[in-house]
Design an enzyme around this catalytic site. Structure first.
Site, PDB file in Angstrom:
ATOM      1  N   ALA A 104      -3.576   1.929  -8.287  1.00 39.92           N
ATOM      2  CA  ALA A 104      -2.953   3.355  -8.066  1.00 39.92           C
ATOM      3  C   ALA A 104      -1.758   3.508  -8.975  1.00 39.92           C
ATOM      4  O   ALA A 104      -1.082   4.378  -8.844  1.00 39.92           O
ATOM      5  CB  ALA A 104      -2.539   3.533  -6.556  1.00 39.92           C
ATOM      6  N   ASN A 153      -0.131  -2.690  -2.026  1.00 44.24           N
ATOM      7  CA  ASN A 153      -1.012  -3.146  -3.070  1.00 44.24           C
ATOM      8  C   ASN A 153      -0.370  -2.999  -4.598  1.00 44.24           C
ATOM      9  O   ASN A 153      -0.326  -3.864  -5.390  1.00 44.24           O
ATOM     10  CB  ASN A 153      -2.262  -2.575  -2.830  1.00 44.24           C
ATOM     11  CG  ASN A 153      -2.993  -3.153  -1.944  1.00 44.24           C
ATOM     12  OD1 ASN A 153      -3.550  -4.366  -1.889  1.00 44.24           O
ATOM     13  ND2 ASN A 153      -3.424  -2.311  -1.084  1.00 44.24           N
ATOM     14  N   HIS A 187       4.392   7.129  -7.278  1.00 43.89           N
ATOM     15  CA  HIS A 187       5.031   5.831  -7.593  1.00 43.89           C
ATOM     16  C   HIS A 187       5.872   6.328  -8.871  1.00 43.89           C
ATOM     17  O   HIS A 187       5.476   6.624  -9.959  1.00 43.89           O
ATOM     18  CB  HIS A 187       4.015   4.718  -7.787  1.00 43.89           C
ATOM     19  CG  HIS A 187       3.383   4.594  -6.785  1.00 43.89           C
ATOM     20  ND1 HIS A 187       3.704   4.182  -5.716  1.00 43.89           N
ATOM     21  CD2 HIS A 187       1.812   4.933  -6.594  1.00 43.89           C
ATOM     22  CE1 HIS A 187       2.652   4.030  -4.558  1.00 43.89           C
ATOM     23  NE2 HIS A 187       1.381   4.637  -5.451  1.00 43.89           N
TER      24      HIS A 187
HETATM   25  N1  LIG Z   1      -5.310  -2.265  -5.569  1.00 41.70           N
HETATM   26  C1  LIG Z   1      -5.028  -1.127  -5.130  1.00 41.70           C
HETATM   27  O1  LIG Z   1      -4.247  -0.250  -5.804  1.00 41.70           O
HETATM   28  C2  LIG Z   1      -5.406  -0.516  -3.943  1.00 41.70           C
HETATM   29  C3  LIG Z   1      -5.499   0.856  -3.656  1.00 41.70           C
HETATM   30  C4  LIG Z   1      -6.240   1.412  -2.499  1.00 41.70           C
HETATM   31  C5  LIG Z   1      -6.894   0.438  -1.552  1.00 41.70           C
HETATM   32  N2  LIG Z   1      -6.582  -0.749  -1.852  1.00 41.70           N
HETATM   33  C6  LIG Z   1      -7.202  -1.887  -0.936  1.00 41.70           C
HETATM   34  O2  LIG Z   1      -8.659  -1.838  -1.081  1.00 41.70           O
HETATM   35  C7  LIG Z   1      -9.323  -2.067  -0.044  1.00 41.70           C
HETATM   36  C8  LIG Z   1     -10.430  -1.417   0.340  1.00 41.70           C
HETATM   37  O3  LIG Z   1      -9.719   0.406   0.350  1.00 41.70           O
HETATM   38  P1  LIG Z   1     -10.719   1.454   0.758  1.00 41.70           P
HETATM   39  O4  LIG Z   1      -9.918   2.679   0.534  1.00 41.70           O
HETATM   40  O5  LIG Z   1     -11.966   1.098   0.225  1.00 41.70           O
HETATM   41  O6  LIG Z   1     -10.693   1.020   2.558  1.00 41.70           O
HETATM   42  P2  LIG Z   1     -11.851   1.645   3.536  1.00 41.70           P
HETATM   43  O7  LIG Z   1     -11.025   1.383   4.925  1.00 41.70           O
HETATM   44  O8  LIG Z   1     -12.360   2.841   3.101  1.00 41.70           O
HETATM   45  O9  LIG Z   1     -13.107   0.637   3.434  1.00 41.70           O
HETATM   46  C9  LIG Z   1     -12.932  -0.727   3.655  1.00 41.70           C
HETATM   47  C10 LIG Z   1     -14.415  -1.221   4.284  1.00 41.70           C
HETATM   48  O10 LIG Z   1     -14.208  -2.638   4.085  1.00 41.70           O
HETATM   49  C11 LIG Z   1     -14.994  -3.172   5.567  1.00 41.70           C
HETATM   50  N3  LIG Z   1     -14.339  -4.582   5.854  1.00 41.70           N
HETATM   51  C12 LIG Z   1     -12.918  -4.536   6.195  1.00 41.70           C
HETATM   52  N4  LIG Z   1     -12.401  -5.936   6.172  1.00 41.70           N
HETATM   53  C13 LIG Z   1     -13.828  -6.481   6.124  1.00 41.70           C
HETATM   54  C14 LIG Z   1     -14.175  -8.020   6.083  1.00 41.70           C
HETATM   55  N5  LIG Z   1     -13.296  -8.881   6.671  1.00 41.70           N
HETATM   56  N6  LIG Z   1     -15.369  -8.260   5.800  1.00 41.70           N
HETATM   57  C15 LIG Z   1     -16.431  -7.308   5.448  1.00 41.70           C
HETATM   58  N7  LIG Z   1     -16.111  -6.018   5.418  1.00 41.70           N
HETATM   59  C16 LIG Z   1     -14.708  -5.581   5.686  1.00 41.70           C
HETATM   60  C17 LIG Z   1     -14.550  -2.093   6.460  1.00 41.70           C
HETATM   61  O11 LIG Z   1     -15.662  -2.086   7.587  1.00 41.70           O
HETATM   62  C18 LIG Z   1     -14.826  -0.882   5.397  1.00 41.70           C
HETATM   63  O12 LIG Z   1     -16.219   0.009   5.512  1.00 41.70           O
HETATM   64  C19 LIG Z   1      -8.401  -2.249   1.370  1.00 41.70           C
HETATM   65  O13 LIG Z   1      -7.858  -3.387   1.531  1.00 41.70           O
HETATM   66  C20 LIG Z   1      -7.158  -1.428   0.635  1.00 41.70           C
HETATM   67  O14 LIG Z   1      -5.794  -1.922   0.995  1.00 41.70           O
HETATM   68  C21 LIG Z   1      -6.125  -1.235  -3.047  1.00 41.70           C
END
Ligand SMILES: NC(=O)c1ccc[n+]([C@@H]2O[C@H](COP(=O)([O-])OP(=O)(O)OC[C@H]3O[C@@H](n4cnc5c(N)ncnc54)[C@H](O)[C@@H]3O)[C@@H](O)[C@H]2O)c1
EC number: 1.4.1.21
Length: 272
Positions: free
Chosen positions: A125, A192, A222
């Site tokens: 992000a 993150n 940010h």
């Molecule tokens: N790098 C970045 O800038 C950034 C930005 C936004 C989100 N993220 C991270 O990316 C990840 C996904 O984000 P999102 O918005 O798609 O979340 P989301 O909640 O929409 O989807 C996550 C999915 O992963 C599944 N899940 C969770 N833990 C699991 C595991 N141990 N094994 C298998 N499946 C699992 C959940 O059931 C869900 O369907 C999160 O950890 C979030 O913090 C990173």
């Protein structure tokens, strides 16, 4: 064509899968997994080229796949990252906060070296990591100020010991100021970007994080400042949240898609 496995079928995973299915990413999505069978089935139903839904996350990398894309959670990274590399697959990680645990970072970095595989961390992000990487050895200070609506901060561990009542905030208010390392433990769901900055720059104990709750904003903003012998850089990113998961910014999804597109393409690579 590169073969891709997807771990996590939520907001980010779904958009990545659709980008592969429509040809925006020139690869094949062969296998998917989510803790929620419903999420995996729902996603597969939206795709023309149906991937196989595997029974557990470790089965993704035991299949003939080039790269596993993690878009699930920090626990998922801790659980599967090492075995993905041991199975000689590349890995893209979205739940970057997991890597601020130095023991995890070191183990994965050694494994990349040993198995000759690569972990990709999209810029997520924020923007500006290309410049930050270039001046890494000349950096003296890095700070990030994150401004969000109070509702986006609800549930953070920080509030268990703080007197701040998010519901009572009626104007822009600083609620946290400290190192990225402290922010990681206090705001695990919002770290993150601070984690990425720390890993790219001067580390989590020197990167300064300020968090502001603003009831009048509808964006995740940010503001990053980096100074050193090279001069000074400032970046401000005003993100719209993704409609399917307001905690995730649209830019985080687009940066994941672009990273994977680059991985799958033989092309001129622009940028550092
Ligand atoms: N790098 C970045 O800038 C950034 C930005 C936004 C989100 N993220 C991270 O990316 C990840 C996904 O984000 P999102 O918005 O798609 O979340 P989301 O909640 O929409 O989807 C996550 C999915 O992963 C599944 N899940 C969770 N833990 C699991 C595991 N141990 N094994 C298998 N499946 C699992 C959940 O059931 C869900 O369907 C999160 O950890 C979030 O913090 C990173």
């Amino acid at each position: 064509m590169k073969r891709i496995g997807l771990l996590g079928c939520g907001a980010i995973g779904t958009q990545i899968a659709l980008a592969i299915d429509t040809g925006k990413i020139p690869g094949v999505l062969t296998h998917i997994y989510d803790n929620s069978k419903y999420a995996a089935t729902e996603l597969a139903s939206k795709l023309n080229n149906k991937p196989l839904i595997v029974e557990n996350s470790h089965l993704l990398s035991s299949n003939p796949i080039d790269i596993i894309v993690e878009a699930a959670s920090q626990d998922a990274v801790k659980d599967v990252a090492l075995s993905v590399l041991q199975n000689k697959r590349d890995l893209m990680i979205m739940s970057v906060g997991a890597l601020l645990d130095e023991s995890i970072y070191d183990v994965l970095s050694d494994a990349c070296n040993h198995f000759k595989k690569t972990i990709y961390l999209p810029s997520g992000a924020i923007a500006g990591l290309d410049g930050l990487k270039s001046v890494k050895d000349e950096l003296e200070s890095v700070s990030i100020t994150t401004t969000k609506h109070p509702r986006s901060l609800k549930g953070a561990k920080f509030f268990e010991t703080s007197d701040i009542n998010l519901d009572a905030i009626d104007s822009s208010t600083i609620i946290f100021e400290g190192t990225a390392k402290e922010a990681v433990s206090m705001f695990p769901a919002n770290i993150n970007v601070a984690a990425l900055l720390s890993l790219c720059g001067i580390g989590s104990e020197k990167t300064i994080v300020k968090i502001i709750a603003d009831p009048n904003t509808d964006k995740n903003t940010h503001h990053i400042e980096a100074k050193g012998k090279f001069g000074k850089m400032t970046f401000t990113i005003e993100n719209f949240p993704d409609p399917n998961n307001p905690k995730t910014s649209r830019l985080a999804i687009l940066s994941a898609i672009e990273t994977l597109r680059k991985y799958c393409s033989d092309d001129i690579q622009i940028g550092t």
